[in-house]
Every structure is written in C-alpha cells, then in structure tokens.
Design a protein around this motif. Structure first.
Motif, mmCIF file in Angstrom:
data_model
loop_
_atom_site.group_PDB
_atom_site.id
_atom_site.type_symbol
_atom_site.label_atom_id
_atom_site.label_comp_id
_atom_site.label_asym_id
_atom_site.label_seq_id
_atom_site.Cartn_x
_atom_site.Cartn_y
_atom_site.Cartn_z
ATOM 1 N N VAL A 207 54.204 37.655 33.424
ATOM 2 C CA VAL A 207 53.454 36.406 33.222
ATOM 3 C C VAL A 207 53.878 35.732 31.918
ATOM 4 O O VAL A 207 54.152 34.520 31.883
ATOM 5 C CB VAL A 207 51.933 36.682 33.225
ATOM 6 C CG1 VAL A 207 51.169 35.443 32.769
ATOM 7 C CG2 VAL A 207 51.474 37.098 34.618
ATOM 8 N N VAL A 211 55.805 32.111 31.592
ATOM 9 C CA VAL A 211 55.225 30.990 30.844
ATOM 10 C C VAL A 211 56.196 30.494 29.775
ATOM 11 O O VAL A 211 56.384 29.280 29.588
ATOM 12 C CB VAL A 211 53.882 31.412 30.210
ATOM 13 C CG1 VAL A 211 53.385 30.346 29.241
ATOM 14 C CG2 VAL A 211 52.839 31.656 31.297
ATOM 15 N N ALA A 215 58.000 26.815 29.620
ATOM 16 C CA ALA A 215 57.865 25.953 28.449
ATOM 17 C C ALA A 215 59.228 25.481 27.937
ATOM 18 O O ALA A 215 59.328 24.414 27.315
ATOM 19 C CB ALA A 215 57.116 26.693 27.346
#
Length: 342
Positions: A207, A211, A215
C-alpha cells in the motif's frame, strides 16, 4: 479504455474470485458454507461448523489474501522496474533481490537458522538475504559511477547469478532430501505456509509503495521518455532513480520473503495494463495492481487444485500461463515504450 469502469470491473471480479477461491482446494467446499464462515467472521453472525471455519478462515483465507497482495505488489514493482531501466522486458527480479532472498531462505531451511522465530524464521531469513543483495547491487553501481539503467541491469544479472550459485551449492551439500525438496519448492514460489500473522507487513509495504509511486506518476512518465526529457522537465533524475531502486528492492524483498520467487506476474501484467489504459502511470499502476491480484489469485487456485491433493509451485503455473500470453502480446502490439503501445 475508460479507467474507472475498468478498475471497478477488476475489483468486483477480484472480490468475487476471492470468495469463490475459498471453496476450491484439495477438498472442495460448498459456496454457501464459505459465505456462512465469512459472515460469521466479519459481521458476527452465528458460528458455522468448526471444521469448516478452520479450513476457510485459518487455512484458505490468509492464503487468498496473500496471493492478492503479492500479485498486486509484483505487478506494481514490474511496472516501476520497466520504467526505471526503460526496458519492457524487465521484471521485478532483475536486480538480484529474489536470488539474494533465495540464499537467506536456503540457509533457514537447510541449516535451521533463526529456528527460534517460528513462522517468521523463513520470511526474515529471505528478507535478510534480499536486503543484502540490494545493498551489494547498490554499492557496486555507485562505486562504478552511479545508477544508470545499463549498470543496474548488468550488476543485477551478475549478482543474481552469483546468489543462485550459492543457493545451488548449499542444496548440493545438503544431506537432508526433505529439506532440499522444501528449498526447491520455495524457490519456485509457494503460498502454502501463509498465516494471518504474516499478512499485515506485505499489505503495508504494498500500500505504501503504491501510494508513493502514484504520487510520483508525473515524474515516472517523464523518466519513461528518457533522462534528458525528464531533466529538462525539472525531474531530479539521479535522486529519482535511487529512490525507485530502493523502493522496488524493499517491495520485492518483502514479497519474496513471504512467497518465494514467482515469475511472469511482474512482466506480463504491466504489459496488459499498458495495452488497456495506455502508458501513463496514474492509470497503469492501479490497473496493474488489481490485475496482478486477480491473476495470482487464480494461479494459486490452479496450483492447489490441478493435481490435488499435491500442489504445483506457482512459478510453474505462471510460466505455463504467462509465456503464451506474453508471446501473443508481442505478436499483436509493438511497443514504443514511453508512449505506450504503437
């Protein structure tokens, strides 16, 4: 293809497949029994038969979750690796991380190292080997002038061969045939030992990695177009390459530690994702993640049902399934890497 509807379809298929997979194995179970167990565990309904609860929740559920997590992580790592080295044939194991993990796991299985750690012994041994391999590849690359795609590939291939030789030597010197068989089975990938206690660390790593990469999706798009283009757009190419190398190495190290070496997932799934949604990483990464989860979930089902009650190593199944798929993709589409399929 529109990304949101595709993601929703893949997510629904993954959830449904996850539930169905709990009824499949060496002993098939009725779907209504599986649903009863899940209802009892999730919403606190009346408890089902204890034997059924043990099979579904304690044995098959953590394995299914681990398959989805590992599949998603390998697909994301593969997409990132292909961008890092600007080579569509790259896979997550290119940097020698898997081979280093294999040495650590082999030491644990054959010599009983870390035996006092119980279910964590094998995973921690493999993770330690993976981190050592990462440090060596990074140190050698930096000592030779810095991180470049060609240097990473060559160093990773050489170190992978070296670590594989060490694992082979340890197996050759072993006097325990059962331990040797366990090593070979693990090196080809297996989720048979998955338990709930081991699920959380890879979930967190996958996870967080996903992420971070999302980004950085604009920088990844620029890097895929070439270092000169990326530098001209203000991307810190050297620092980005170093960060991606460390992130992918840690991600792959954690995944290999819980599953062994599983081929083709990180190679084939990102290609399919790029064909479906194009080359932009904000779309490729989530589609590859969900597609990888769905793919490895059914690979694991096939591995434990085709020749039941025996199991087939996961890399055997992914190779038999992934190789024809990849050849078809190569035959149908010609890749201009930075711009997707052309």
């Amino acid at each position: 293809m529109p990304v949101v509807p595709l993601l929703l379809v893949l997510l629904v298929l993954t959830v449904v497949s996850g539930v169905v997979s709990l009824g499949l194995g060496s002993e098939p179970l009725p779907l209504h029994g599986v649903v009863d167990v899940l209802r009892a565990r999730v919403v606190g309904a009346a408890g089902p038969d204890p034997a059924l609860d043990t099979i579904v929740w304690e044995l098959r559920a953590p394995r299914a979750v681990m398959a989805m997590v590992v599949g998603a992580g390998l697909a994301v790592a593969g997409a990132c690796m292909q961008t890092l080295v600007r080579n569509p044939l790259a896979d997550p194991y290119l940097l020698g991380v898997s081979a280093g993990a294999g040495v650590g796991a082999t030491l644990v299985i054959l010599l009983g190292a870390l035996a006092g750690l119980g279910v964590w012994a094998l995973s921690l041994g493999a993770l330690g080997g993976a981190l050592v391999a990462t440090a060596l590849v990074l140190g050698i690359s930096l000592a030779q002038g810095g991180i470049t795609p060609l240097r990473l590939v060559l160093t990773g291939v050489v170190m992978s061969a070296a670590f594989s030789s060490v694992s082979s030597l340890l197996v050759f010197l072993s006097a325990d045939p059962r331990a040797t068989q366990s090593v070979l089975f693990w090196l080809l990938g297996s989720l048979s030992g998955s338990v709930w206690q081991q699920v959380l660390p890879p979930v967190l790593v996958v996870v967080v990695s996903g992420v971070v990469l999302l980004a950085l999706h604009r920088w990844l798009d620029a890097l895929a177009a070439g270092p000169d283009v990326a530098g001209g757009l203000g991307v810190p190419v050297r620092e980005l390459r170093l960060a991606l190398f460390v992130l992918v190495s840690v991600l792959v190290g954690v995944l290999v530690a819980v599953s062994g070496g599983i081929g083709f997932v990180g190679l084939v799934v990102p290609h399919i994702a790029r064909i479906l949604v194009g080359a932009r990483h904000r779309y490729v990464l989530p589609v590859a993640a969900v597609g990888g989860a769905l793919f490895l979930l059914w690979v694991d089902v096939a591995a434990r049902t085709v020749v039941r009650p025996q199991e087939i190593p996961l890399s055997v199944v992914t190779g038999l399934v992934g190789a024809p798929i990849f050849l078809v993709l190569l035959g149908r589409r010609h890749y201009s890497y930075s711009g997707g399929a052309g």
